[in-house]
Structure formats: structure tokens, C-alpha cells
Design a protein around this motif. Structure first.
Motif, PDB file in Angstrom:
ATOM      1  N   ASP A 129     -11.471 -62.618  15.908  1.00  0.00           N
ATOM      2  CA  ASP A 129      -9.687 -63.989  16.167  1.00  0.00           C
ATOM      3  C   ASP A 129      -9.359 -63.730  18.132  1.00  0.00           C
ATOM      4  O   ASP A 129      -9.340 -64.941  18.204  1.00  0.00           O
ATOM      5  N   ALA A 130      -9.362 -62.651  18.289  1.00  0.00           N
ATOM      6  CA  ALA A 130      -9.006 -62.749  19.560  1.00  0.00           C
ATOM      7  C   ALA A 130      -9.720 -63.280  20.383  1.00  0.00           C
ATOM      8  O   ALA A 130      -9.465 -64.276  21.338  1.00  0.00           O
ATOM      9  N   LEU A 132     -11.873 -65.897  20.006  1.00  0.00           N
ATOM     10  CA  LEU A 132     -11.529 -67.545  19.400  1.00  0.00           C
ATOM     11  C   LEU A 132     -10.222 -67.445  19.835  1.00  0.00           C
ATOM     12  O   LEU A 132     -10.686 -68.333  20.340  1.00  0.00           O
ATOM     13  N   LYS A 133      -9.008 -67.489  20.623  1.00  0.00           N
ATOM     14  CA  LYS A 133      -8.455 -67.193  21.022  1.00  0.00           C
ATOM     15  C   LYS A 133      -8.785 -68.088  22.339  1.00  0.00           C
ATOM     16  O   LYS A 133      -7.838 -68.857  23.141  1.00  0.00           O
ATOM     17  N   ALA A 134      -8.918 -66.545  22.691  1.00  0.00           N
ATOM     18  CA  ALA A 134      -9.616 -66.262  23.919  1.00  0.00           C
ATOM     19  C   ALA A 134     -10.733 -67.257  25.260  1.00  0.00           C
ATOM     20  O   ALA A 134     -10.406 -68.488  25.732  1.00  0.00           O
ATOM     21  N   GLU A 135     -11.570 -67.756  23.532  1.00  0.00           N
ATOM     22  CA  GLU A 135     -12.197 -69.238  23.708  1.00  0.00           C
ATOM     23  C   GLU A 135     -11.637 -70.200  24.287  1.00  0.00           C
ATOM     24  O   GLU A 135     -11.981 -71.088  24.603  1.00  0.00           O
ATOM     25  N   ASP A 136     -11.014 -70.774  23.613  1.00  0.00           N
ATOM     26  CA  ASP A 136      -9.625 -71.874  23.189  1.00  0.00           C
ATOM     27  C   ASP A 136      -9.199 -71.918  24.143  1.00  0.00           C
ATOM     28  O   ASP A 136      -8.793 -73.276  25.141  1.00  0.00           O
ATOM     29  N   ALA A 137      -8.483 -70.794  25.422  1.00  0.00           N
ATOM     30  CA  ALA A 137      -7.531 -70.924  26.071  1.00  0.00           C
ATOM     31  C   ALA A 137      -8.663 -71.698  27.485  1.00  0.00           C
ATOM     32  O   ALA A 137      -8.045 -72.184  27.915  1.00  0.00           O
TER      33      ALA A 137
END
Length: 314
Positions: A129-130, A132-137
Motif C-alpha cells: 500500500d505504501a 502504491l501511494k508513493a507511485e501514485d504521488a
């Protein structure tokens, strides 16, 4: 008594009186110990001293040396026992004081003990999850950067287009100025040529021509026709309106002219066999069109609606 003698005497007596008063006041402020010291120094008996100091109290027992400092050094007063006064007023009823509200004690929940075995799957899910969030950001930031770059490129393209328009307008002005200069030069050459033609027409002496009984005109032939005169009239009408370009050869060029009765020019098209370039062909066509009306009066018999005219540069 003489007043002049009495005045100094009164002054002396007044001075003695004031000195006496001052001396009495001085003696009055002296302490008693000063009198005792003075009588002892003069070895006079003590009974003659009018002022004697009071003797300190003398008590039996050892000498106590003490230093009193300020009011706190004095001994405290003795306590006096007061007689009790009977209380005739009944005491007020006893009322217990109000109990202050006790603050709510927070209930502390006991956390469950940590698991003995850590769930590796949950940890991996948290890490994913972390990530994925970093990739989205990261993707969001890249999108913002691309949008900003697109805006900058659009602004640069707009600025470049405006500069290109300014340069095109400047070149257009330069081309117009050059064309105007060429036009003026062509008009000047035409005017010069017309002046030379007029000078030659006014010259009655023809030393290079053979002697003849009668003056010859036209193409220097013995006979002249109305068709030849009509062609010469058209040439004389078109030539002043011709703006001669540079590098035009001195050879004839055929032009197809469509005219209405009366000589009004409807159209002018250069024949494909004309040896001029595109600029030279357009100049001949424009010269015919600018003439607008060709010679007609006196040439009605040889008038042609569709006329093929041979233009000869002068």
C-alpha cells in the motif's frame, strides 16, 4: 547724654547678650558626660557639677554581654491571661461542606497482548500500500510537471508565432518598398524612352535614310494600310502603361485581347509562345488591362473583338 557715644555702647551690649544666649544654648545641648569629664579634668568636686548622669542599674550575678539589634532584639512582652467570657449565642447548626465534583477518571482500556507470531502477509500488504501511494504521488507530480511544461511550450510557441508575424510584416513592408522602387525606376525609364522617341519624332533630318521624293512612315514601306496604323495605335496606347521588368529581351510578344465595340478591354492573355518569363508576361497583360480602352474611332473597319496583338518593347 551724647547720642553719638551711646550708640557704640548699645551695640557692644547687644553683641554680648547674643553671645551669652548662644553659649547657653551650646551648654544646654551638651550631654551630661561632657560635664563630668570637664569637672574631672579640672579636679573639681562632683557636688559642684549642676548636671549629673543617672547611674545604670547594678544587679548581682555574672555579667551578660548582649547586642540588641532593632526592635527584634527586645524581649517579647509577657502573655496576659484573659478571663474567659461565657458564650451566650448558640452555635449554628452543623452543615457538612458540599463535596466538590470529582473529575471523571478516564477508563484505560487494556490493549491486547501482541501476537506471538507476526503476520507477514499483513506487513507485506502495508508495504505494498505504501509503495502504491508513493507511485501514485510520483505519477501525479509527473502529470503536473508535464502540464506545466505544456503551458511553457504553448507560451513559447505563441511568442515565436508573434515574432514571426512581426518579421513577416517587416519583410512585406520591405518587399512593398522594393516593388515601389522598381516601379518608379521603370516609370523613369519609360519617361526617358518617351522623351527620346519624341525627340526622334521631332527630328526632320534623316541623314541615314536614302533620298526619297516623299517622306516615308510606318515600317519604311512604300505603301501603308489601315490595319498597320491600327496596330501602331494600339502599341502607342499600351506602351505608356507598361512597367518594364528587368532582363526583358527586346523581342516581340503576342497577346490575345478580348474587347467590346468601342475599344473597352475585357481581357488580355499572353500567348504561350511569348519568350518572356512569368514576370514579363504579367507586365504585358497588366499594361493592356491598364489601358482600359484601345483606339477605336477611325478604325471601325479593321476592328476585331478577338484581337491578337504583337507587343514590341521599345
Amino acid at each position: 547724654m551724647d547720642e553719638s557715644k551711646a550708640t557704640p555702647k548699645a551695640v557692644v551690649l547687644s553683641a554680648i547678650l547674643h553671645i551669652g544666649i548662644v553659649g547657653f544654648l551650646f551648654l544646654a545641648i551638651l550631654p551630661c558626660s561632657s560635664y563630668e569629664n570637664a569637672f574631672e579634668a579640672l579636679h573639681l568636686p562632683a557636688w559642684m557639677n549642676p548636671i549629673t548622669c543617672s547611674k545604670p542599674l547594678e544587679l548581682q550575678g555574672p555579667i551578660i554581654e548582649a547586642t540588641l539589634i532593632g526592635p527584634t532584639g527586645s524581649p517579647p512582652p509577657k502573655a496576659v491571661k484573659a478571663k474567659p467570657v461565657p458564650n451566650t449565642v448558640p452555635p449554628p447548626p452543623t452543615v457538612p461542606p458540599p463535596t466538590p465534583p470529582q473529575p471523571d477518571t478516564p477508563v484505560i482500556k487494556t490493549l491486547p497482548p501482541p501476537p506471538e507470531h507476526v503476520d507477514v502477509v499483513d506487513q507485506e500488504r502495508v508495504v505494498e500500500d505504501a509503495a502504491l501511494k508513493a507511485e501514485d504521488a510520483k505519477k501525479l507530480q509527473e502529470e503536473k510537471d508535464r502540464q506545466r511544461q505544456s503551458e511553457l511550450d504553448a507560451q513559447a510557441a505563441k511568442k515565436k508565432e508573434e515574432e514571426k508575424k512581426k518579421l513577416d510584416a517587416l519583410f512585406a513592408q520591405m518587399d512593398a518598398a522594393s516593388a515601389q522602387t522598381k516601379k518608379l525606376d521603370s516609370k523613369a525609364r519609360q519617361a526617358k524612352q518617351q522623351m527620346e522617341d519624341l525627340k526622334n519624332a521631332q527630328d526632320n533630318g534623316l541623314p541615314d535614310l536614302p533620298a526619297a521624293a516623299q517622306r516615308q512612315t510606318g515600317n519604311n514601306s512604300q505603301n501603308s494600310s489601315l490595319a498597320d496604323e491600327y496596330t501602331a495605335a494600339i502599341q502607342n496606347a499600351v506602351t505608356p502603361n507598361w512597367l518594364r521588368p528587368d532582363n526583358i529581351p527586346a523581342v516581340p510578344c503576342q497577346v490575345h485581347i478580348v474587347q467590346s465595340p468601342g475599344g473597352d478591354v475585357m481581357s488580355a492573355t499572353v500567348d504561350p509562345s511569348c519568350p518572356y518569363d512569368d514576370a514579363g508576361r504579367r507586365s504585358v497583360e497588366n499594361a493592356v488591362l491598364r489601358t482600359k480602352t484601345l483606339p477605336y474611332k477611325g478604325f471601325e473597319s479593321v476592328f476585331q473583338r478577338n484581337l491578337t496583338f504583337t507587343f514590341r518593347p521599345q
